[in-house]
Write a protein that holds these residues in place. Structure first.
Motif, mmCIF file in Angstrom:
data_model
loop_
_atom_site.group_PDB
_atom_site.id
_atom_site.type_symbol
_atom_site.label_atom_id
_atom_site.label_comp_id
_atom_site.label_asym_id
_atom_site.label_seq_id
_atom_site.Cartn_x
_atom_site.Cartn_y
_atom_site.Cartn_z
ATOM 1 N N ASN A 1 14.672 7.414 -2.489
ATOM 2 C CA ASN A 1 14.235 6.160 -3.024
ATOM 3 C C ASN A 1 12.664 5.918 -3.038
ATOM 4 O O ASN A 1 12.352 5.073 -2.218
ATOM 5 C CB ASN A 1 14.942 5.107 -2.236
ATOM 6 C CG ASN A 1 16.428 5.073 -2.756
ATOM 7 O OD1 ASN A 1 16.692 5.103 -3.798
ATOM 8 N ND2 ASN A 1 17.238 4.518 -1.838
ATOM 9 N N THR A 2 12.219 6.685 -3.582
ATOM 10 C CA THR A 2 10.639 6.764 -3.506
ATOM 11 C C THR A 2 9.943 6.973 -4.814
ATOM 12 O O THR A 2 10.490 7.638 -5.755
ATOM 13 C CB THR A 2 9.984 7.837 -2.347
ATOM 14 O OG1 THR A 2 10.412 9.250 -2.916
ATOM 15 C CG2 THR A 2 10.394 7.488 -1.118
ATOM 16 N N ILE A 3 8.884 6.349 -5.067
ATOM 17 C CA ILE A 3 7.955 6.871 -6.304
ATOM 18 C C ILE A 3 6.610 7.359 -5.994
ATOM 19 O O ILE A 3 6.027 6.669 -4.943
ATOM 20 C CB ILE A 3 7.858 5.668 -7.325
ATOM 21 C CG1 ILE A 3 9.279 5.238 -7.574
ATOM 22 C CG2 ILE A 3 6.950 6.170 -8.356
ATOM 23 C CD1 ILE A 3 9.459 3.936 -6.891
ATOM 24 N N GLN A 4 6.220 8.384 -6.490
ATOM 25 C CA GLN A 4 4.850 8.908 -6.060
ATOM 26 C C GLN A 4 4.052 8.972 -7.221
ATOM 27 O O GLN A 4 4.458 9.529 -8.297
ATOM 28 C CB GLN A 4 5.142 10.585 -5.381
ATOM 29 C CG GLN A 4 3.830 11.117 -4.611
ATOM 30 C CD GLN A 4 4.073 12.320 -4.379
ATOM 31 O OE1 GLN A 4 4.698 13.183 -4.508
ATOM 32 N NE2 GLN A 4 3.105 12.778 -3.513
ATOM 33 N N VAL A 5 3.043 8.643 -6.947
ATOM 34 C CA VAL A 5 1.717 8.447 -8.066
ATOM 35 C C VAL A 5 0.611 9.247 -7.434
ATOM 36 O O VAL A 5 -0.158 8.656 -6.516
ATOM 37 C CB VAL A 5 1.449 7.220 -8.639
ATOM 38 C CG1 VAL A 5 0.121 7.259 -9.867
ATOM 39 C CG2 VAL A 5 2.603 6.528 -9.141
ATOM 40 N N GLY B 1 10.924 -3.850 -6.490
ATOM 41 C CA GLY B 1 11.015 -4.427 -7.873
ATOM 42 C C GLY B 1 9.771 -4.729 -8.176
ATOM 43 O O GLY B 1 9.578 -5.245 -9.276
ATOM 44 N N ASP B 2 8.421 -4.505 -7.662
ATOM 45 C CA ASP B 2 7.334 -4.826 -8.074
ATOM 46 C C ASP B 2 6.614 -3.684 -8.947
ATOM 47 O O ASP B 2 6.976 -2.405 -8.790
ATOM 48 C CB ASP B 2 6.403 -4.963 -6.862
ATOM 49 C CG ASP B 2 6.860 -6.155 -5.703
ATOM 50 O OD1 ASP B 2 7.513 -7.238 -6.519
ATOM 51 O OD2 ASP B 2 6.511 -6.215 -4.886
ATOM 52 N N ASN B 3 5.705 -4.056 -9.675
ATOM 53 C CA ASN B 3 5.047 -2.972 -10.698
ATOM 54 C C ASN B 3 4.205 -2.215 -9.643
ATOM 55 O O ASN B 3 3.782 -2.484 -8.604
ATOM 56 C CB ASN B 3 3.957 -3.876 -11.482
ATOM 57 C CG ASN B 3 4.645 -4.701 -12.665
ATOM 58 O OD1 ASN B 3 6.044 -4.342 -12.827
ATOM 59 N ND2 ASN B 3 4.236 -5.603 -13.214
ATOM 60 N N ILE B 4 4.213 -0.776 -10.243
ATOM 61 C CA ILE B 4 3.338 0.078 -9.356
ATOM 62 C C ILE B 4 2.065 0.108 -10.230
ATOM 63 O O ILE B 4 1.976 0.459 -11.166
ATOM 64 C CB ILE B 4 4.035 1.377 -9.316
ATOM 65 C CG1 ILE B 4 5.349 1.342 -8.567
ATOM 66 C CG2 ILE B 4 3.161 2.603 -8.696
ATOM 67 C CD1 ILE B 4 6.136 2.673 -8.475
ATOM 68 N N PRO B 5 0.845 0.005 -9.366
ATOM 69 C CA PRO B 5 -0.611 -0.142 -9.589
ATOM 70 C C PRO B 5 -0.823 1.305 -9.824
ATOM 71 O O PRO B 5 -0.771 2.299 -9.183
ATOM 72 C CB PRO B 5 -1.268 -0.874 -8.966
ATOM 73 C CG PRO B 5 -0.551 -0.409 -7.576
ATOM 74 C CD PRO B 5 0.771 -0.399 -7.727
ATOM 75 N N VAL B 6 -1.864 1.535 -10.940
ATOM 76 C CA VAL B 6 -2.651 2.761 -11.078
ATOM 77 C C VAL B 6 -4.267 2.501 -10.839
ATOM 78 O O VAL B 6 -4.720 1.884 -11.879
ATOM 79 C CB VAL B 6 -2.390 3.722 -12.448
ATOM 80 C CG1 VAL B 6 -3.266 4.966 -12.428
ATOM 81 C CG2 VAL B 6 -0.955 4.100 -12.438
ATOM 82 N N GLU B 7 -4.611 2.891 -9.809
ATOM 83 C CA GLU B 7 -5.936 2.329 -9.741
ATOM 84 C C GLU B 7 -7.217 3.137 -10.484
ATOM 85 O O GLU B 7 -7.865 2.382 -11.053
ATOM 86 C CB GLU B 7 -6.483 2.583 -8.139
ATOM 87 C CG GLU B 7 -5.694 1.816 -7.213
ATOM 88 C CD GLU B 7 -5.696 1.914 -5.775
ATOM 89 O OE1 GLU B 7 -6.816 2.578 -5.373
ATOM 90 O OE2 GLU B 7 -5.105 1.124 -5.076
ATOM 91 N N THR C 1 0.733 -1.038 0.075
ATOM 92 C CA THR C 1 -0.054 -0.050 -0.023
ATOM 93 C C THR C 1 1.012 1.285 -0.122
ATOM 94 O O THR C 1 1.798 1.245 0.755
ATOM 95 C CB THR C 1 -1.042 -0.109 1.374
ATOM 96 O OG1 THR C 1 -1.792 -1.230 1.191
ATOM 97 C CG2 THR C 1 -1.787 1.147 1.198
ATOM 98 N N ALA C 2 0.592 2.271 -0.969
ATOM 99 C CA ALA C 2 1.035 3.625 -0.898
ATOM 100 C C ALA C 2 0.670 4.528 0.432
ATOM 101 O O ALA C 2 -0.476 3.996 0.837
ATOM 102 C CB ALA C 2 0.960 4.256 -2.074
ATOM 103 N N ASP C 3 1.487 5.340 0.641
ATOM 104 C CA ASP C 3 0.933 6.054 1.803
ATOM 105 C C ASP C 3 -0.155 7.179 1.397
ATOM 106 O O ASP C 3 -0.778 7.017 0.149
ATOM 107 C CB ASP C 3 2.106 6.913 2.563
ATOM 108 C CG ASP C 3 2.484 7.964 1.831
ATOM 109 O OD1 ASP C 3 2.124 8.467 0.701
ATOM 110 O OD2 ASP C 3 3.800 8.828 2.035
ATOM 111 N N ALA C 4 -0.527 8.164 2.227
ATOM 112 C CA ALA C 4 -1.847 8.938 1.827
ATOM 113 C C ALA C 4 -1.507 9.796 0.714
ATOM 114 O O ALA C 4 -2.474 10.239 0.122
ATOM 115 C CB ALA C 4 -2.121 9.659 3.105
ATOM 116 N N ASN C 5 -0.358 10.092 0.514
ATOM 117 C CA ASN C 5 0.066 10.838 -0.644
ATOM 118 C C ASN C 5 0.389 10.232 -1.852
ATOM 119 O O ASN C 5 0.952 10.906 -2.616
ATOM 120 C CB ASN C 5 1.371 11.969 -0.174
ATOM 121 C CG ASN C 5 0.920 12.918 0.893
ATOM 122 O OD1 ASN C 5 -0.346 13.637 0.773
ATOM 123 N ND2 ASN C 5 1.867 12.838 1.867
ATOM 124 N N GLY C 6 0.147 8.878 -1.895
ATOM 125 C CA GLY C 6 0.559 8.051 -3.141
ATOM 126 C C GLY C 6 1.817 7.619 -3.166
ATOM 127 O O GLY C 6 2.546 7.355 -4.430
#
Length: 531
Positions: A421-425, A401-407, A390-395
């Motif tokens: 070392n973060t990715i934000q969506v 190594g896992d794919n990042i989902p777009v809901e 799960t991403a945090d409240a700010n995405g």
């Protein structure tokens, strides 16, 4: 405790005597025969005990009284005995020493009458405790170097309780204990040799052997030894990198007993670099230091070690790894046919001016899309996604190594922060800026979706004829101090109907807008208009 029990027994004896006296005339009184009773034991240790007896009746007189003991039932004066010095209120105590550890003994009170008769109380038993072990240390350390030494020791006796730990403890202060540095050579009795490591050169050390059982820990006599002069003791600290530069820290913990002629950081692309590879020096002797590495290749992993040189040689710390930031970043995903990196659908992200650890992109994604990232257009093992469920409240996702989902379908602002070392969506946040819209305060003139077309984002109307300025923001668009980047570092504009990004370049050309016009952006086609 002793007196309380004695008083009870004395009361019983007195009552019995009183009945005799009440029932007899003076001329009828008869002396009781001499009689003894074994009393009790107390104060048991591993080698001693207190034993007691009671003189129940003296008869015609007692010449000697005491306690006898042995390892079999009903010991006599032919076994071991201890004569009591005096009787106090019919009770006496003797202290027995020199007993064997963890052994069961029988004992009895005894008395010898004036007539030479020996009387005994009832047989009783006690068991001594176990004892601390015996530990012996060798007279001197052997195989001494600048940072190591060996010390032999022996546990010849365990005190009749299992030795649960044994070894050597040492310190630069006298009488070291296991609260200091120590070795653990396991359980049981016997000889052992401990290897002392991580010592400082040209230093006096104190050492003692120790052994522990259920009774306690015992230490040997103390010995001393002095390590030899040697190379320095060096520690590599942290490394932080940018696109073509890095900072690495080191520490000369000890100079080896000799002056340091050179210290610094050596680095290279292979493991355990030496001063024969690249190096940057730093003046000084012992203590912490920091060096700046320049001219590095982008998107490259480096190995670095602190080093120090004295007349005995070169000492190195452990290596640390760091990677310089790439100059490009790409998004691949389920929106790309076959996830092929050479496909034109792969998205190139926008670098952030003066912040080589940051990349961003606004793009339209369908619901259920999955994303991956890499600094090159290739499945070369450096691609990455997210970790965790799960991403945090700010995405924000942690890099993994896992794919990042777009809901949900729609425009998404994607930020890669290689420092954190973060990715934000997240949903895009775009502001207009400048005199054309009313002021330069920032954070006031928000773009919103067009009511007729969700792929069109619209600014507030301009209030003056001037140039349109626009920028993006997100919670992870932060600099090396974790503060938000300046607006112009994530700026873009619309020039000749096309969205143009500042990236790492100079100020963008002016984009004239007239009063009442709005900026309309379409990130799917990378286009924009003023109308």
């Amino acid at each position: 405790m002793k007196n309380n029990i004695f008083i009870k027994l004395l009361g019983l004896a007195f009552t019995a005597l009183l009945l005799v006296f009440v029932g007899c005339n003076k001329d009828d009184l008869v002396k009781l025969d001499a009689e003894m009773a074994t009393w009790k034991n107390d104060g048991i240790t591993s080698t001693s005990v207190e034993l007691g007896g009671i003189v129940v009746a003296e008869g015609d007189g007692i010449s000697e009284y005491g306690v006898v003991w042995g390892t079999t039932e009903n010991p006599t004066t032919a076994d071991s005995k201890k004569v009591a010095d005096n009787v106090e209120k019919a009770v006496y105590w003797v202290t027995i020493d020199g007993l064997e550890h963890l052994s069961t003994y029988h004992y009895r009170a005894y008395a010898i009458t004036d007539g030479g008769t020996t009387l005994y109380g009832k047989d009783d038993v006690f068991t001594t405790l176990a004892h601390k072990p015996t530990i012996i240390i060798s007279n001197e350390a052997t195989d001494i170097t600048d940072i190591t030494a060996n010390i032999a020791a022996n546990v010849p006796y365990d005190g009749k309780a299992l030795v649960t730990a044994k070894g050597i403890c040492w310190s630069t202060e006298e009488n070291p204990t296991v609260e200091n540095t120590f070795t653990d050579e396991g359980e049981g009795m016997g000889e052992f040799t401990s290897a002392l490591t991580n010592l400082k050169a040209k230093t006096v050390y104190y050492a003692r052997a120790y052994a522990t059982n259920s009774i306690g820990t015992v230490y040997s006599t103390q010995i001393t030894f002095t390590t030899l002069v040697g190379i320095a003791t060096v520690e590599t600290g942290t490394a932080s990198a940018k696109a073509t530069t890095a900072q690495v820290t080191g520490n000369v913990i000890y100079n080896g007993g000799l002056p340091i002629s050179e210290r610094g950081i050596c680095y290279g692309k292979t493991e355990n670099p030496t001063i024969a590879d690249g190096k940057v020096t730093n003046t000084g002797d012992e203590g912490e230091f920091t060096v700046d590495l320049t001219g590095l290749e982008t998107s490259t992993t480096y190995h670095a070690r602190a080093y120090a040189i004295n007349s005995e040689g070169v000492a190195y710390g452990a290596e640390v790894l760091f990677s310089t930031f790439p100059t490009t970043m790409y998004i691949n995903g389920s929106f790309v046919p076959g996830w092929t990196w050479t496909n034109d659908a792969v998205l190139e992200m926008i670098p952030v001016h003066s912040n080589p650890h940051l990349f961003w992109k606004i793009a339209w994604f369908d619901s259920g899309a999955e994303l991956k990232f890499n600094s090159v257009r290739d499945w070369n093992g450096t691609e990455f996604g997210k970790t965790g469920g799960t991403a945090d409240a700010n995405g924000v996702w942690n890099k993994g190594g896992d794919n990042i989902p777009v809901e949900a379908a729609g425009y998404k602002m994607v930020v890669v922060n290689l420092l954190a070392n973060t990715i934000q969506v997240t949903d895009p946040v775009i502001y207009a800026q400048g005199s054309a819209f009313g002021n330069w305060n920032g954070g006031e003139f928000l773009f919103t979706p067009d009511v007729a077309d969700a792929k069109i984002l619209v600014s507030p109307a301009a209030v003056a004829d001037d140039n349109a300025r626009m920028y993006v923001t997100a919670t992870t668009l932060t600099n090396t101090d974790s503060d938000p980047v300046d607006w112009w570092q994530a700026e873009f504009s619309v020039l000749a109907g096309k969205i143009e990004y500042r990236g790492t370049g100079n100020d963008l050309a002016g984009a004239p807008i007239t009063t009442g016009q709005k900026v309309k952006l379409n990130f799917s086609t990378e286009s924009g208009i003023f109308e």
